[in-house]
Write a protein that holds these residues in place. Structure first.
Motif, PDB file in Angstrom:
ATOM      1  N   ALA A 136       0.854  -1.234  -0.066  1.00 55.77           N
ATOM      2  CA  ALA A 136      -0.036   0.029  -0.159  1.00 55.77           C
ATOM      3  C   ALA A 136       0.895   1.211   0.046  1.00 55.77           C
ATOM      4  O   ALA A 136       0.595   2.152  -0.829  1.00 55.77           O
ATOM      5  N   GLN A 137       1.992   1.223   0.794  1.00 57.24           N
ATOM      6  CA  GLN A 137       2.851   2.427   0.825  1.00 57.24           C
ATOM      7  C   GLN A 137       3.473   2.553  -0.459  1.00 57.24           C
ATOM      8  O   GLN A 137       3.686   3.579  -0.982  1.00 57.24           O
ATOM      9  N   CYS A 138       3.951   1.327  -1.123  1.00 54.12           N
ATOM     10  CA  CYS A 138       4.609   1.618  -2.367  1.00 54.12           C
ATOM     11  C   CYS A 138       3.697   2.245  -3.451  1.00 54.12           C
ATOM     12  O   CYS A 138       4.192   2.749  -4.170  1.00 54.12           O
ATOM     13  N   PHE A 139       2.392   1.785  -3.460  1.00 51.91           N
ATOM     14  CA  PHE A 139       1.418   2.115  -4.154  1.00 51.91           C
ATOM     15  C   PHE A 139       1.322   3.522  -4.100  1.00 51.91           C
ATOM     16  O   PHE A 139       1.134   4.321  -5.216  1.00 51.91           O
ATOM     17  N   GLU A 140       1.321   4.025  -2.932  1.00 51.66           N
ATOM     18  CA  GLU A 140       1.028   5.636  -2.584  1.00 51.66           C
ATOM     19  C   GLU A 140       2.260   6.034  -3.356  1.00 51.66           C
ATOM     20  O   GLU A 140       1.955   7.544  -4.062  1.00 51.66           O
ATOM     21  N   SER A 141       3.548   5.798  -3.123  1.00 52.43           N
ATOM     22  CA  SER A 141       4.541   6.512  -3.658  1.00 52.43           C
ATOM     23  C   SER A 141       4.576   6.602  -5.053  1.00 52.43           C
ATOM     24  O   SER A 141       4.786   7.737  -5.780  1.00 52.43           O
ATOM     25  N   LEU A 142       4.297   5.592  -5.773  1.00 50.25           N
ATOM     26  CA  LEU A 142       4.148   5.451  -7.272  1.00 50.25           C
ATOM     27  C   LEU A 142       3.083   6.237  -7.696  1.00 50.25           C
ATOM     28  O   LEU A 142       3.195   7.088  -8.736  1.00 50.25           O
TER      29      LEU A 142
END
Length: 555
Positions: A136-142
């Protein structure tokens, strides 16, 4: 994951440092010493990226992922269409990480339906996933990088049109900053743009993880310009590492990919970054301007935002091309030197002394209304030289009785036979000669040209006044040199691009003339000039056997 390079070196107050200091620390590998340090820093750096007001975040991802995949089932969904033909590197991800990566990419496809082509996106997602708390954090960064709205600082191309414009922009930069490598590739490849169309894959997934993540360190702070820098440094290193005879096989694309995969044998990551940031690149705004000009040229060729696959044909068709001055292979080399937005279009013969006669007035009549043009001269000794001229010859009329110089910094002169070489505007090689023009300063008029074939060298002004490069007419013309930034030059002689009168034409000035032709188009003269810092392009006083002017065949 490979071991970190050493103990953590990230200062506690790193995010409080000025932007310039932060960039320096990233370039020097300050956070290369700790995977945990990167994991703490990356999300905080990305939170600083200016992006659209409504940008999907971690909460949105959890909601969409639960709806799409269920809890905790593994996705059997296909990857989004925009990844068709794009490599999806996994680097050091475990099987669980690979599944998470696929879920992230599927959610990106669902939440960003406007993305139609994005080769960089999967590699970026994979690298960020190594340093994220969870998917989820990776998605938000992307998501923030996709939705960035910072001026002239895009992170991720999101259509085939944008991606191909970036490839052409890289080709322009490579031609200017890596002339030796460009010449090597132009001699080995049938289609130079096809080679440069893979520039992004040299970095991702081409570079090994340790190098790729160092590129990511600076990319998060500086945007796409960093990727151009690293790819140019790789190209320079490829030239240095290539055998004296050039690429060994017929597939220069494969040799470049193999070279990048084995980059650890050629240069350390620190040295690669040092060389990348030692390149005097255009400003971010100028690169954006060049990108937009290339995009416009692609639209003229019928390339659309939704198109996913390239459909290019060689601009110089070996079977159909016919010239009295150069072979098709020589013309292909000349075409590879042109700005990419023009080299998309096939050559169109506008004027030839063998067909139109040796008349200067006929020369002007045939060439007016076309820009840019390529001038080719074959001497009676068999030497071939010429010039790329960025402006319409009709502009000579705007100076009235006094025929001044015009043109832009994209003009250059060249030789084809016996040796092929290009000589660009002196400011490209020596940018330190120029200063930015203050906004309040008015531009000076263009200098008057030296007379064709004459030796009026004392016409050089000893005035200490600086002269701004003349700007192109018309808003539609986009030039990375002139459309936004103008220059103050140390003397008038550094901006003498092209001039025409009833007595003849002159290309390049200051201390001499790169090329000059009399009104009969039969006698010419060449010598060193300050505008292009060129040697004589052929025998100094020459007789013209054939002269051709080529334009661009637009749809």
């Amino acid at each position: 994951m490979p071991e970190a390079q050493g103990p953590a070196q990230i200062p506690r107050d790193v995010l409080g440092r000025p932007p310039k200091e932060l960039k320096r620390l990233a370039r020097e590998g300050c956070w290369a010493g700790s995977h945990a340090g990167r994991a703490r820093l990356y999300p905080r750096l990305i939170q600083r990226v200016s992006c659209r007001l409504v940008t999907p975040d971690a909460l949105v991802y959890r909601d969409v992922a639960a709806r799409l995949f269920g809890k905790p089932s593994v996705s059997s969904h296909p990857l989004p269409e925009f990844l068709e033909g794009c490599p999806v590197p996994t680097y050091c991800l475990s099987p669980h990480g690979v599944t998470a990566l696929k879920k992230i990419l599927i959610c990106v496809g669902a939440l960003f339906p406007d993305i139609t082509h994005s080769p960089l996106l999967p590699a970026l997602a994979a690298l960020l996933l190594h340093y994220s708390e969870d998917e989820a954090q990776c998605f938000e960064s992307l998501s923030r990088l996709i939705a960035s709205n910072a001026p002239h600082a895009a992170y991720i191309d999101q259509s085939f049109l944008a991606h191909q414009a970036s490839c052409m922009t890289f080709g322009d930069l490579a031609s200017k900053h890596c002339p030796a490598a460009h010449k090597l590739i132009a001699g080995a490849a049938d289609n130079v743009l096809e080679v440069y169309s893979e520039w992004l894959s040299w970095l991702f997934p081409g570079l090994p993880f340790g190098y790729a993540v160092r590129v990511l360190d600076v990319f998060l702070l500086e945007g796409q310009k960093v990727l151009y820098r690293i790819a140019l440094a790789l190209l320079k290193q490829f030239r240095l590492s290539a055998a004296p005879a050039g690429p060994q096989g017929s597939d220069v694309k494969a040799e470049l990919q193999a070279f990048v995969r084995n980059i650890t044998e050629h240069v350390t990551v620190d040295k690669l970054l040092e060389r990348a940031f030692g390149i005097r690149l255009f400003s971010r705004k100028e690169i954006w301007l060049l990108h937009m000009a290339n995009r416009k040229a692609l639209v003229e060729r019928g390339i659309t935002v939704v198109q996913r696959r390239p459909s290019f044909h060689l601009a110089v068709d070996m079977q159909k091309f016919s010239s009295s001055t150069v072979t098709a292979q020589e013309m292909r080399l000349v075409w590879s030197w042109l700005p990419e937005r023009f080299s998309l279009f096939p050559p169109l013969l506008l004027f030839s002394t063998s067909e139109d006669g040796c008349s200067l007035q006929r020369f002007y009549t045939c060439c007016e209304g076309y820009e840019p043009t390529v001038l080719l001269i074959k001497t009676t000794e068999g030497e071939v030289c010429g010039a790329f001229l960025s402006s319409d010859w009709a502009e000579r009329k705007k100076s009235g009785a006094t025929s001044g110089f015009f043109g832009t910094g994209e003009c250059f002169v060249f030789t084809v036979r016996p040796e092929a070489e290009r000589y660009e505007w002196v400011l490209i090689k020596k940018p330190e000669l120029a200063k930015a023009v203050p906004r309040s300063r008015q531009r000076s008029p263009s200098p008057a040209p030296e007379s064709p074939l004459g030796s009026s060298r004392d016409s050089r002004s000893s005035s200490p006044n600086h002269l701004a490069v003349p700007s192109p007419q018309g808003r539609g013309r986009l030039s990375p040199f002139l459309a936004i930034r103008h220059f103050l030059l140390p003397s008038k002689t550094a901006s003498m691009f092209m001039s025409g009168s009833r007595d003849g034409i002159v290309i390049g000035g200051g201390g001499g003339q790169a090329l000059s032709l009399d009104a009969s188009l039969l006698r010419g003269h060449t010598e060193h000039c300050e505008t292009f810092d060129n040697p004589p392009l052929c025998q100094e006083n020459f007789q013209v056997q054939l002269l051709e002017v080529w334009g661009f065949q637009r749809a």
